[in-house]
Design a protein around this motif. Structure first.
Motif, PDB file in Angstrom:
ATOM      1  N   GLU A   1       0.849  -1.194   0.000  1.00  0.00           N
ATOM      2  CA  GLU A   1       0.000   0.000   0.000  1.00  0.00           C
ATOM      3  C   GLU A   1       0.878   1.235   0.000  1.00  0.00           C
ATOM      4  O   GLU A   1       1.605   1.503   0.956  1.00  0.00           O
ATOM      5  CB  GLU A   1      -0.877  -0.009   1.253  1.00  0.00           C
ATOM      6  CG  GLU A   1      -1.800   1.172   1.380  1.00  0.00           C
ATOM      7  CD  GLU A   1      -2.860   1.207   0.307  1.00  0.00           C
ATOM      8  OE1 GLU A   1      -2.836   2.156  -0.498  1.00  0.00           O
ATOM      9  OE2 GLU A   1      -3.697   0.284   0.259  1.00  0.00           O
ATOM     10  N   GLU A   2       0.817   1.986  -1.100  1.00  0.00           N
ATOM     11  CA  GLU A   2       1.649   3.188  -1.211  1.00  0.00           C
ATOM     12  C   GLU A   2       0.979   4.412  -0.584  1.00  0.00           C
ATOM     13  O   GLU A   2       1.656   5.328  -0.132  1.00  0.00           O
ATOM     14  CB  GLU A   2       1.951   3.487  -2.687  1.00  0.00           C
ATOM     15  CG  GLU A   2       2.773   2.405  -3.384  1.00  0.00           C
ATOM     16  CD  GLU A   2       4.182   2.302  -2.821  1.00  0.00           C
ATOM     17  OE1 GLU A   2       4.671   3.296  -2.242  1.00  0.00           O
ATOM     18  OE2 GLU A   2       4.793   1.224  -2.959  1.00  0.00           O
ATOM     19  N   GLY A   3      -0.335   4.438  -0.567  1.00  0.00           N
ATOM     20  CA  GLY A   3      -1.041   5.617  -0.069  1.00  0.00           C
ATOM     21  C   GLY A   3      -1.007   5.745   1.442  1.00  0.00           C
ATOM     22  O   GLY A   3      -0.861   4.760   2.167  1.00  0.00           O
ATOM     23  N   LEU A   4      -1.136   6.972   1.918  1.00  0.00           N
ATOM     24  CA  LEU A   4      -1.165   7.247   3.348  1.00  0.00           C
ATOM     25  C   LEU A   4      -2.585   7.456   3.867  1.00  0.00           C
ATOM     26  O   LEU A   4      -2.791   7.675   5.062  1.00  0.00           O
ATOM     27  CB  LEU A   4      -0.307   8.468   3.683  1.00  0.00           C
ATOM     28  CG  LEU A   4       1.195   8.264   3.498  1.00  0.00           C
ATOM     29  CD1 LEU A   4       1.933   9.582   3.698  1.00  0.00           C
ATOM     30  CD2 LEU A   4       1.723   7.212   4.465  1.00  0.00           C
ATOM     31  N   VAL A   5      -3.556   7.404   2.942  1.00  0.00           N
ATOM     32  CA  VAL A   5      -4.979   7.405   3.311  1.00  0.00           C
ATOM     33  C   VAL A   5      -5.560   6.114   2.741  1.00  0.00           C
ATOM     34  O   VAL A   5      -5.600   5.933   1.529  1.00  0.00           O
ATOM     35  CB  VAL A   5      -5.715   8.635   2.748  1.00  0.00           C
ATOM     36  CG1 VAL A   5      -7.197   8.558   3.097  1.00  0.00           C
ATOM     37  CG2 VAL A   5      -5.102   9.924   3.276  1.00  0.00           C
ATOM     38  N   LEU A   6      -5.997   5.210   3.628  1.00  0.00           N
ATOM     39  CA  LEU A   6      -6.423   3.879   3.197  1.00  0.00           C
ATOM     40  C   LEU A   6      -7.931   3.775   3.101  1.00  0.00           C
ATOM     41  O   LEU A   6      -8.656   4.291   3.959  1.00  0.00           O
ATOM     42  CB  LEU A   6      -5.907   2.830   4.194  1.00  0.00           C
ATOM     43  CG  LEU A   6      -4.409   2.850   4.514  1.00  0.00           C
ATOM     44  CD1 LEU A   6      -4.053   1.689   5.431  1.00  0.00           C
ATOM     45  CD2 LEU A   6      -3.579   2.799   3.243  1.00  0.00           C
ATOM     46  N   ASP A   7      -8.379   3.104   2.051  1.00  0.00           N
ATOM     47  CA  ASP A   7      -9.813   2.820   1.950  1.00  0.00           C
ATOM     48  C   ASP A   7     -10.123   1.554   2.752  1.00  0.00           C
ATOM     49  O   ASP A   7      -9.227   0.868   3.222  1.00  0.00           O
ATOM     50  CB  ASP A   7     -10.236   2.662   0.482  1.00  0.00           C
ATOM     51  CG  ASP A   7      -9.456   1.564  -0.235  1.00  0.00           C
ATOM     52  OD1 ASP A   7      -8.725   0.806   0.444  1.00  0.00           O
ATOM     53  OD2 ASP A   7      -9.551   1.462  -1.462  1.00  0.00           O
ATOM     54  N   GLY A   8     -11.391   1.282   2.918  1.00  0.00           N
ATOM     55  CA  GLY A   8     -11.792   0.084   3.639  1.00  0.00           C
ATOM     56  C   GLY A   8     -11.861   0.276   5.151  1.00  0.00           C
ATOM     57  O   GLY A   8     -12.098  -0.694   5.879  1.00  0.00           O
ATOM     58  N   PHE A   9     -11.643   1.506   5.611  1.00  0.00           N
ATOM     59  CA  PHE A   9     -11.755   1.799   7.043  1.00  0.00           C
ATOM     60  C   PHE A   9     -13.022   2.620   7.283  1.00  0.00           C
ATOM     61  O   PHE A   9     -13.764   2.919   6.346  1.00  0.00           O
ATOM     62  CB  PHE A   9     -10.508   2.541   7.532  1.00  0.00           C
ATOM     63  CG  PHE A   9      -9.298   1.658   7.641  1.00  0.00           C
ATOM     64  CD1 PHE A   9      -8.878   1.177   8.874  1.00  0.00           C
ATOM     65  CD2 PHE A   9      -8.586   1.275   6.512  1.00  0.00           C
ATOM     66  CE1 PHE A   9      -7.775   0.350   8.980  1.00  0.00           C
ATOM     67  CE2 PHE A   9      -7.479   0.445   6.596  1.00  0.00           C
ATOM     68  CZ  PHE A   9      -7.072  -0.028   7.839  1.00  0.00           C
ATOM     69  N   ALA A  10     -13.266   2.985   8.517  1.00  0.00           N
ATOM     70  CA  ALA A  10     -14.493   3.714   8.840  1.00  0.00           C
ATOM     71  C   ALA A  10     -14.523   5.046   8.092  1.00  0.00           C
ATOM     72  O   ALA A  10     -13.508   5.750   8.022  1.00  0.00           O
ATOM     73  CB  ALA A  10     -14.575   3.959  10.340  1.00  0.00           C
ATOM     74  N   PRO A  11     -15.682   5.390   7.503  1.00  0.00           N
ATOM     75  CA  PRO A  11     -15.785   6.685   6.816  1.00  0.00           C
ATOM     76  C   PRO A  11     -15.794   7.837   7.811  1.00  0.00           C
ATOM     77  O   PRO A  11     -16.357   7.714   8.899  1.00  0.00           O
ATOM     78  CB  PRO A  11     -17.116   6.585   6.074  1.00  0.00           C
ATOM     79  CG  PRO A  11     -17.925   5.616   6.890  1.00  0.00           C
ATOM     80  CD  PRO A  11     -16.946   4.634   7.455  1.00  0.00           C
ATOM     81  N   LYS A  12     -15.139   8.887   7.450  1.00  0.00           N
ATOM     82  CA  LYS A  12     -15.107  10.076   8.309  1.00  0.00           C
ATOM     83  C   LYS A  12     -16.430  10.819   8.159  1.00  0.00           C
ATOM     84  O   LYS A  12     -16.848  11.144   7.041  1.00  0.00           O
ATOM     85  CB  LYS A  12     -13.948  10.985   7.891  1.00  0.00           C
ATOM     86  CG  LYS A  12     -13.545  11.998   8.948  1.00  0.00           C
ATOM     87  CD  LYS A  12     -12.604  11.359   9.934  1.00  0.00           C
ATOM     88  CE  LYS A  12     -12.247  12.292  11.069  1.00  0.00           C
ATOM     89  NZ  LYS A  12     -11.898  13.638  10.733  1.00  0.00           N
ATOM     90  N   VAL A  13     -17.108  11.069   9.263  1.00  0.00           N
ATOM     91  CA  VAL A  13     -18.383  11.783   9.234  1.00  0.00           C
ATOM     92  C   VAL A  13     -18.104  13.258   9.005  1.00  0.00           C
ATOM     93  O   VAL A  13     -17.358  13.889   9.768  1.00  0.00           O
ATOM     94  CB  VAL A  13     -19.157  11.580  10.556  1.00  0.00           C
ATOM     95  CG1 VAL A  13     -20.444  12.387  10.542  1.00  0.00           C
ATOM     96  CG2 VAL A  13     -19.442  10.100  10.774  1.00  0.00           C
ATOM     97  N   GLN A  14     -18.660  13.787   7.951  1.00  0.00           N
ATOM     98  CA  GLN A  14     -18.504  15.208   7.645  1.00  0.00           C
ATOM     99  C   GLN A  14     -19.647  15.985   8.266  1.00  0.00           C
ATOM    100  O   GLN A  14     -20.808  15.775   7.942  1.00  0.00           O
ATOM    101  CB  GLN A  14     -18.487  15.426   6.116  1.00  0.00           C
ATOM    102  CG  GLN A  14     -17.349  14.721   5.405  1.00  0.00           C
ATOM    103  CD  GLN A  14     -15.999  15.276   5.794  1.00  0.00           C
ATOM    104  OE1 GLN A  14     -15.883  16.431   6.176  1.00  0.00           O
ATOM    105  NE2 GLN A  14     -14.970  14.439   5.707  1.00  0.00           N
TER     106      GLN A  14
END
Length: 356
Positions: free
Chosen positions: A308-321
């Protein structure tokens, strides 16, 4: 009160004056004063050793700390005052030989001499940390429970008691104690961190983020808040922000009584920085928050993951806006509405209020 505090000084001066008016040769009088002063200094030598030790142990240069321990031992052997003995033991517990600090406190508690009021409770609160460091959580809990049931209260007791309860998993009792110490919590990063620790255990991630965002701004000197906040960031897949917090944790002050070992933080940091292990480590941290919050490595996940090259990973809890509230303009509220409707125009024509 001021006269009472200066009584020793006045007695000293009085004795010196009396010596100087004695009907003996001047040389003899001077010699007696010198011997008198030397006797006082010898009797108070424990305080001088203690003060020198304090200067060494509070030095910004860690190499000076080792010079403090022989001085503390000399101070105690020379009859150091009980309160200072317990303070010296605390230094041993935190930065020196924790076993020696424990032995000093246990010797004090077993002494038949009359003890200063509440000093026993302070000493027991401190020695509970030694039991906790040894891994005897139940003995640590029994010790602080005894202090609490005696009616004694202070910040360190609340911090230690709630920490042990949280490690035991008793969030309900820990929360009750934190509610009781709410006034102290506002000025104690340690108590505030334990409040956040409860939120992590209960999975209240949004509340935990709100708490730690404020607490970390206060720049606490111990590592736990930064690690706990990093856990919140990992929960939302924000590895980059979690790494920044873990690096802040590594710059904090560690001691024998730190709840999270430096080596564990270094291990998690290295694993999150490595693209080969980044996603796996983040998943492990998020899946075992109680272990990480207590300073233990998370349980390993047997599943393998692609690099995983990215520092923001998908598949985790969505951030509530959160929706931003529309800013209200008080001036607009006070302005009259000058727009005319069709009904307004018809009314004006009927009553000949317009030229049309």
């Amino acid at each position: 009160m001021k006269r009472t505090k200066n009584l020793g000084l006045w007695l000293f001066l009085l004795i010196v004056v009396i010596i100087f008016v004695l009907p003996i040769p001047l040389v003899a009088r001077i010699l007696i004063v010198v011997l008198f002063v030397a006797a006082i200094l010898f009797r108070k030598r424990s305080v001088f050793y203690y003060l020198r030790a304090n200067r060494k142990v509070t030095s910004t240069n860690p190499s000076n700390w080792d010079l403090a321990w022989p001085l503390y031992r000399k101070a105690i052997d020379a009859g150091l005052e009980q309160t200072f003995v317990i303070t010296a033991a605390s230094m041993f517990l935190q930065r020196g030989d924790a076993k020696e600090g424990q032995a000093i406190i246990e010797t004090y508690l077993a002494s038949p001499k009359k003890h200063a009021p509440n000093l026993d409770n302070v000493a027991k609160t401190m020695v509970s940390m030694a039991y906790w460091m040894e891994g005897d959580l139940q003995k640590a809990l029994d010790t602080v429970t005894e202090v609490y049931e005696s009616g004694y209260r202070d910040k360190n007791l609340y911090i230690n008691y709630t920490t042990y309860l949280l490690e035991q998993g008793d969030t309900k009792k820990a929360a009750a104690l934190l509610d009781e110490s709410q006034e102290l919590e506002e000025t104690s990063p340690g108590l505030k961190d334990n409040r956040g620790w409860i939120l992590l255990q209960e999975g209240k991630w949004e509340k935990a983020e709100a708490l730690y965002s404020v607490l970390v701004e206060r720049k606490p000197r111990f590592p736990e808040p930064y690690v706990h906040y990093a856990q919140v960031k990992i929960h939302y897949g924000l590895v980059g922000e979690a790494l920044a917090l873990l690096k802040q944790a590594l710059e904090a002050r560690f001691s024998n009584t730190s709840g999270i070992p430096k080596q564990m933080i270094e291990s998690l940091t290295a694993a999150l920085e490595n693209p080969q292990t980044r996603r796996k480590t983040a998943k492990e941290i998020d899946a075992d928050p109680l272990a990480v919050a207590s300073g233990n490595a998370p349980k390993p996940i047997l599943q393998s993951f692609a690099p995983e090259e990215g520092l923001v990973l998908d598949g985790f809890a969505p951030k509530v806006q959160k929706k931003a509230k529309k800013a209200e303009n008080p001036e607009e509220e006070r302005m009259p509405n000058t727009e005319l409707t069709e009904a307004d125009i018809a009314y004006a024509k009927k009553h000949e209020l317009t030229s049309d």
